[in-house]
Design a protein around this motif. Structure first.
Motif, PDB file in Angstrom:
ATOM      1  N   GLU A 245      69.574  -6.309  75.975  1.00 34.77           N
ATOM      2  CA  GLU A 245      68.383  -6.992  76.497  1.00 34.77           C
ATOM      3  C   GLU A 245      68.135  -8.264  75.706  1.00 34.77           C
ATOM      4  O   GLU A 245      68.095  -8.252  74.467  1.00 34.77           O
ATOM      5  N   ILE A 246      67.962  -9.369  76.426  1.00 38.79           N
ATOM      6  CA  ILE A 246      67.730 -10.679  75.811  1.00 38.79           C
ATOM      7  C   ILE A 246      66.451 -11.263  76.391  1.00 38.79           C
ATOM      8  O   ILE A 246      66.330 -11.417  77.616  1.00 38.79           O
ATOM      9  N   VAL A 247      65.498 -11.570  75.523  1.00 37.42           N
ATOM     10  CA  VAL A 247      64.228 -12.184  75.937  1.00 37.42           C
ATOM     11  C   VAL A 247      64.272 -13.651  75.526  1.00 37.42           C
ATOM     12  O   VAL A 247      64.415 -13.969  74.340  1.00 37.42           O
ATOM     13  N   ILE A 248      64.162 -14.537  76.507  1.00 37.86           N
ATOM     14  CA  ILE A 248      64.246 -15.969  76.254  1.00 37.86           C
ATOM     15  C   ILE A 248      63.006 -16.663  76.794  1.00 37.86           C
ATOM     16  O   ILE A 248      62.366 -16.189  77.727  1.00 37.86           O
ATOM     17  N   GLN A 249      62.679 -17.781  76.179  1.00 35.82           N
ATOM     18  CA  GLN A 249      61.522 -18.575  76.607  1.00 35.82           C
ATOM     19  C   GLN A 249      61.955 -20.022  76.807  1.00 35.82           C
ATOM     20  O   GLN A 249      62.723 -20.572  76.013  1.00 35.82           O
ATOM     21  N   ARG A 250      61.450 -20.627  77.877  1.00 34.85           N
ATOM     22  CA  ARG A 250      61.831 -22.000  78.200  1.00 34.85           C
ATOM     23  C   ARG A 250      61.199 -22.974  77.204  1.00 34.85           C
ATOM     24  O   ARG A 250      60.023 -22.849  76.843  1.00 34.85           O
ATOM     25  N   ARG A 251      61.993 -23.939  76.780  1.00 34.38           N
ATOM     26  CA  ARG A 251      61.455 -25.003  75.933  1.00 34.38           C
ATOM     27  C   ARG A 251      60.735 -26.007  76.834  1.00 34.38           C
ATOM     28  O   ARG A 251      61.359 -26.763  77.570  1.00 34.38           O
ATOM     29  N   SER A 252      59.417 -26.015  76.763  1.00 33.91           N
ATOM     30  CA  SER A 252      58.599 -26.769  77.719  1.00 33.91           C
ATOM     31  C   SER A 252      58.233 -28.166  77.251  1.00 33.91           C
ATOM     32  O   SER A 252      57.575 -28.901  77.981  1.00 33.91           O
ATOM     33  N   GLY A 253      58.632 -28.543  76.045  1.00 29.53           N
ATOM     34  CA  GLY A 253      58.225 -29.839  75.514  1.00 29.53           C
ATOM     35  C   GLY A 253      58.676 -31.016  76.366  1.00 29.53           C
ATOM     36  O   GLY A 253      57.892 -31.922  76.672  1.00 29.53           O
ATOM     37  N   PHE A 254      59.929 -31.012  76.783  1.00 26.55           N
ATOM     38  CA  PHE A 254      60.451 -32.112  77.592  1.00 26.55           C
ATOM     39  C   PHE A 254      59.714 -32.196  78.926  1.00 26.55           C
ATOM     40  O   PHE A 254      59.328 -33.292  79.361  1.00 26.55           O
ATOM     41  N   PHE A 255      59.518 -31.077  79.585  1.00 23.62           N
ATOM     42  CA  PHE A 255      58.871 -31.074  80.896  1.00 23.62           C
ATOM     43  C   PHE A 255      57.422 -31.530  80.787  1.00 23.62           C
ATOM     44  O   PHE A 255      56.932 -32.274  81.637  1.00 23.62           O
ATOM     45  N   LEU A 257      55.986 -33.497  78.400  1.00 23.28           N
ATOM     46  CA  LEU A 257      55.850 -34.906  78.021  1.00 23.28           C
ATOM     47  C   LEU A 257      56.321 -35.856  79.120  1.00 23.28           C
ATOM     48  O   LEU A 257      55.782 -36.958  79.262  1.00 23.28           O
ATOM     49  N   ASN A 258      57.303 -35.467  79.884  1.00 26.10           N
ATOM     50  CA  ASN A 258      57.892 -36.375  80.862  1.00 26.10           C
ATOM     51  C   ASN A 258      57.422 -36.138  82.292  1.00 26.10           C
ATOM     52  O   ASN A 258      57.626 -37.002  83.147  1.00 26.10           O
ATOM     53  N   ILE A 259      56.818 -34.993  82.566  1.00 25.09           N
ATOM     54  CA  ILE A 259      56.426 -34.678  83.934  1.00 25.09           C
ATOM     55  C   ILE A 259      54.927 -34.399  84.038  1.00 25.09           C
ATOM     56  O   ILE A 259      54.195 -35.081  84.757  1.00 25.09           O
ATOM     57  N   VAL A 260      54.447 -33.397  83.312  1.00 27.45           N
ATOM     58  CA  VAL A 260      53.063 -32.951  83.482  1.00 27.45           C
ATOM     59  C   VAL A 260      52.074 -33.997  82.997  1.00 27.45           C
ATOM     60  O   VAL A 260      51.127 -34.372  83.706  1.00 27.45           O
ATOM     61  N   MET A 261      52.269 -34.510  81.777  1.00 29.87           N
ATOM     62  CA  MET A 261      51.313 -35.461  81.216  1.00 29.87           C
ATOM     63  C   MET A 261      51.202 -36.750  82.029  1.00 29.87           C
ATOM     64  O   MET A 261      50.084 -37.233  82.276  1.00 29.87           O
ATOM     65  N   PRO A 262      52.304 -37.368  82.491  1.00 28.73           N
ATOM     66  CA  PRO A 262      52.132 -38.565  83.335  1.00 28.73           C
ATOM     67  C   PRO A 262      51.352 -38.289  84.609  1.00 28.73           C
ATOM     68  O   PRO A 262      50.532 -39.124  85.027  1.00 28.73           O
ATOM     69  N   VAL A 263      51.576 -37.142  85.234  1.00 26.70           N
ATOM     70  CA  VAL A 263      50.829 -36.817  86.453  1.00 26.70           C
ATOM     71  C   VAL A 263      49.348 -36.632  86.145  1.00 26.70           C
ATOM     72  O   VAL A 263      48.473 -37.101  86.886  1.00 26.70           O
ATOM     73  N   VAL A 264      49.036 -35.970  85.044  1.00 31.09           N
ATOM     74  CA  VAL A 264      47.639 -35.763  84.663  1.00 31.09           C
ATOM     75  C   VAL A 264      46.952 -37.096  84.386  1.00 31.09           C
ATOM     76  O   VAL A 264      45.805 -37.337  84.820  1.00 31.09           O
ATOM     77  N   LEU A 265      47.619 -37.991  83.678  1.00 34.11           N
ATOM     78  CA  LEU A 265      47.018 -39.286  83.366  1.00 34.11           C
ATOM     79  C   LEU A 265      46.846 -40.139  84.621  1.00 34.11           C
ATOM     80  O   LEU A 265      45.844 -40.856  84.763  1.00 34.11           O
ATOM     81  N   LEU A 266      47.816 -40.076  85.538  1.00 34.71           N
ATOM     82  CA  LEU A 266      47.668 -40.819  86.792  1.00 34.71           C
ATOM     83  C   LEU A 266      46.487 -40.301  87.611  1.00 34.71           C
ATOM     84  O   LEU A 266      45.750 -41.083  88.218  1.00 34.71           O
ATOM     85  N   VAL A 290      47.240 -46.272  92.841  1.00 32.64           N
ATOM     86  CA  VAL A 290      47.390 -45.127  91.932  1.00 32.64           C
ATOM     87  C   VAL A 290      47.768 -43.870  92.712  1.00 32.64           C
ATOM     88  O   VAL A 290      48.590 -43.064  92.270  1.00 32.64           O
ATOM     89  N   LEU A 291      47.192 -43.699  93.899  1.00 28.45           N
ATOM     90  CA  LEU A 291      47.519 -42.528  94.718  1.00 28.45           C
ATOM     91  C   LEU A 291      48.986 -42.537  95.135  1.00 28.45           C
ATOM     92  O   LEU A 291      49.661 -41.501  95.096  1.00 28.45           O
ATOM     93  N   LEU A 292      49.506 -43.695  95.520  1.00 19.52           N
ATOM     94  CA  LEU A 292      50.913 -43.790  95.894  1.00 19.52           C
ATOM     95  C   LEU A 292      51.823 -43.507  94.704  1.00 19.52           C
ATOM     96  O   LEU A 292      52.842 -42.821  94.833  1.00 19.52           O
ATOM     97  N   ALA A 293      51.455 -44.042  93.538  1.00 22.27           N
ATOM     98  CA  ALA A 293      52.252 -43.766  92.342  1.00 22.27           C
ATOM     99  C   ALA A 293      52.245 -42.278  92.010  1.00 22.27           C
ATOM    100  O   ALA A 293      53.281 -41.696  91.633  1.00 22.27           O
ATOM    101  N   LEU A 294      51.091 -41.647  92.156  1.00 19.28           N
ATOM    102  CA  LEU A 294      50.989 -40.208  91.894  1.00 19.28           C
ATOM    103  C   LEU A 294      51.818 -39.408  92.898  1.00 19.28           C
ATOM    104  O   LEU A 294      52.494 -38.434  92.526  1.00 19.28           O
ATOM    105  N   THR A 295      51.796 -39.822  94.151  1.00 16.37           N
ATOM    106  CA  THR A 295      52.565 -39.112  95.182  1.00 16.37           C
ATOM    107  C   THR A 295      54.063 -39.208  94.914  1.00 16.37           C
ATOM    108  O   THR A 295      54.789 -38.217  95.004  1.00 16.37           O
ATOM    109  N   VAL A 296      54.527 -40.413  94.573  1.00 18.06           N
ATOM    110  CA  VAL A 296      55.956 -40.585  94.270  1.00 18.06           C
ATOM    111  C   VAL A 296      56.352 -39.770  93.049  1.00 18.06           C
ATOM    112  O   VAL A 296      57.405 -39.114  93.012  1.00 18.06           O
ATOM    113  N   PHE A 297      55.510 -39.774  92.041  1.00 16.28           N
ATOM    114  CA  PHE A 297      55.820 -39.035  90.828  1.00 16.28           C
ATOM    115  C   PHE A 297      55.848 -37.536  91.091  1.00 16.28           C
ATOM    116  O   PHE A 297      56.681 -36.811  90.543  1.00 16.28           O
TER     117      PHE A 297
END
Length: 466
Positions: A245-255, A257-266, A290-297
């Motif tokens: 049995e192997i328990v693994i956790q995803r490293r979420s730092g990249f996602f 900083l590069n995905i969630v935070m820009p969407v939140v700030l937009l 801003v809405l178009l930028a958010l939609t594309v992102f």
């Protein structure tokens, strides 16, 4: 046992292998005197090794690798197990498959393969796995080849006292059911289920010396982090087996900083649209940009989400969160459009009321001018015959007009009170306060949407940490 111990054994000096403490314990277990093997070399000649192999393993009448190597066939053979994880190659979200690279370390006692080291000059033989008996292991929950070690040529070490070490290695593609609700902060548990095909628990028994997985040779994965590992014996009925049995956790730092935070700030920038004055003319264009930028992102985010999300019963929280942010952004643009509409409605209403007031004033002046320029014969009535003195009498003394009286006053004096025009009063036009209403909506909407944005973000964070 294991790869670490195996590599250490290869580094030992061959002329001193008989002094190893493990060998001495093996000698004592076989009631042999270890002192008599102190001067025994690792191997004499090639012919000695060939003779040993032909005598012990080459004679099919004396040894058959398809039969359990126990003198008493009713007894249970014990096999010690260890698993060494080398790397995690991939975790396919669409197929829900974990692919790992690892080695198994198996040890057991072969009561048939034993010899006298003094007779052959050898204490150890390295043979192919097919030359000796071995448990036929299959990967139960695999998505690929089930019999992983059928053509295995991994090193198999056989000692003179019958102790066998086998170290098969392979890629282990196993089915792993993923729970993506908390993506990208998810933690997955994957299991490698291995069973000895054809051998039940009454014949073969697996033993676990170390309940954890050997990670000495593990290469760190950039996407997944190992939380815990364990090896457990299968306690069910039927075939003998064990579970890794192997328990693994995803490293979420990249996602993050590069995905969630820009969407939140937009999405926050869309709320700032209520701070832009309407007179600047940039309120709607800013919100839509801003809405178009958010939609594309967010479309880019959708491509980066696991493919399994499309057919999953559980929708990831991050998908719901991003959708709510998009809805909030759309609502901010709609409210901004209403505010701009109220602003222009106020200007249009003001111009209309001013034009109406000007027209009324002009109309009143025209009516007064007509009254003032009416002929006197129409203003003053003709005298009757009984009021006229044929000689010197005044025809109408009551309607006599003073010469110093102005024409306008004369008109007012001869006009009946009922027909007199009301005095003209200059009043300011009543302007509708749509612009003021729009300003209040701007202020109220800013705080409402800011509260909504903060509440949704906090709820998402708390849900992920729960």
């Amino acid at each position: 046992m294991g790869l670490g111990r195996y590599s250490k054994q290869n580094k030992r000096d061959k002329t001193r292998i008989s002094h190893n403490e493990n060998e001495i314990d093996a000698f004592n277990s076989n009631k042999l005197d270890p002192d008599q093997y102190k001067d025994l070399s690792y191997g004499q000649t090639y012919s000695d090794a060939l003779t040993l192999f032909d005598t012990v393993l080459g004679n099919s009448s004396a040894y058959n690798p398809r039969i359990i190597p126990t003198l008493d066939q009713g007894s249970i053979i014990n096999v010690s197990v260890e698993f060494s994880l080398i790397s995690i190659l991939a975790l396919d979200d669409k197929r829900q498959e974990l692919i790992t690279n690892g080695f198994l370390g198996l040890e057991w006692e072969d009561e048939i393969v034993q010899w006298d080291p003094q007779e052959y000059g050898l204490t150890v033989m390295y043979v192919y796995p097919k030359d000796v008996w071995r448990p036929r292991l299959i990967l139960w929950n695999t998505l690929g080849e089930r019999d992983l070690f059928k053509d295995d040529y991994s090193p198999t070490l056989v000692k003179f006292n019958g102790h066998v070490n086998w170290y098969p290695g392979s890629l282990f593609p196993v089915s792993c059911k993923l729970n993506l609700e908390k993506f990208p902060f998810d933690r997955q548990t994957c299991v490698l289920e291995l069973f000895a095909m054809g051998w039940t628990k009454s014949i073969l028994r697996f033993l676990i010396e170390d309940e954890g997985v050997d990670l000495d040779s593990y290469t760190i994965n950039g996407e997944w982090e190992i939380i815990s590992t364990s090896i457990k014996i299968d306690t069910g009925e039927g075939l003998a087996g064990f579970r890794v049995e192997i328990v693994i956790q995803r490293r979420s730092g990249f996602f993050v900083l590069n995905i969630v935070m820009p969407v939140v700030l937009l999405s926050f920038l869309n709320i700032v649209v209520f701070l832009i004055p309407v007179d600047s003319g940039e309120k709607i264009s800013y919100g839509i940009t801003v809405l178009l930028a958010l939609t594309v992102f967010m479309s880019i985010v959708g491509d980066m989400l696991p493919r399994r999300v499309e057919s999953s019963d559980i929708v990831p929280l991050v998908t719901i969160y991003l959708f709510v942010l998009l809805v909030i952004s759309v609502l901010t643009v709609m409210v901004a459009i209403i505010i701009v509409w109220l602003h222009h409605k106020d200007e249009q209403e003001t111009k209309r009321q001013e034009a109406t007031h000007t027209f009324r004033n002009l109309f009143k002046k025209v009516r007064l001018f007509k009254k003032a320029t009416t002929p006197s014969k129409k203003v003053m009535p003709e005298p009757s015959n009984d009021q006229v003195d044929p000689e010197n009498a005044d025809p109408n003394p009551g309607l006599k007009i003073d010469k110093g009286m102005s024409l306008m006053k004369a008109v007012q004096s001869v006009t009946s009170p009922e027909k007199a025009l009301p005095p003209v009063v200059d009043t300011e036009p009543q302007v509708n306060k749509y612009k003021l209403i729009g300003r209040h909506i701007d202020t109220i909407a800013f705080f409402i949407f800011l509260f909504m944005w903060v509440s949704v973000t906090l709820a998402f964070t708390i849900k992920l940490n729960s």
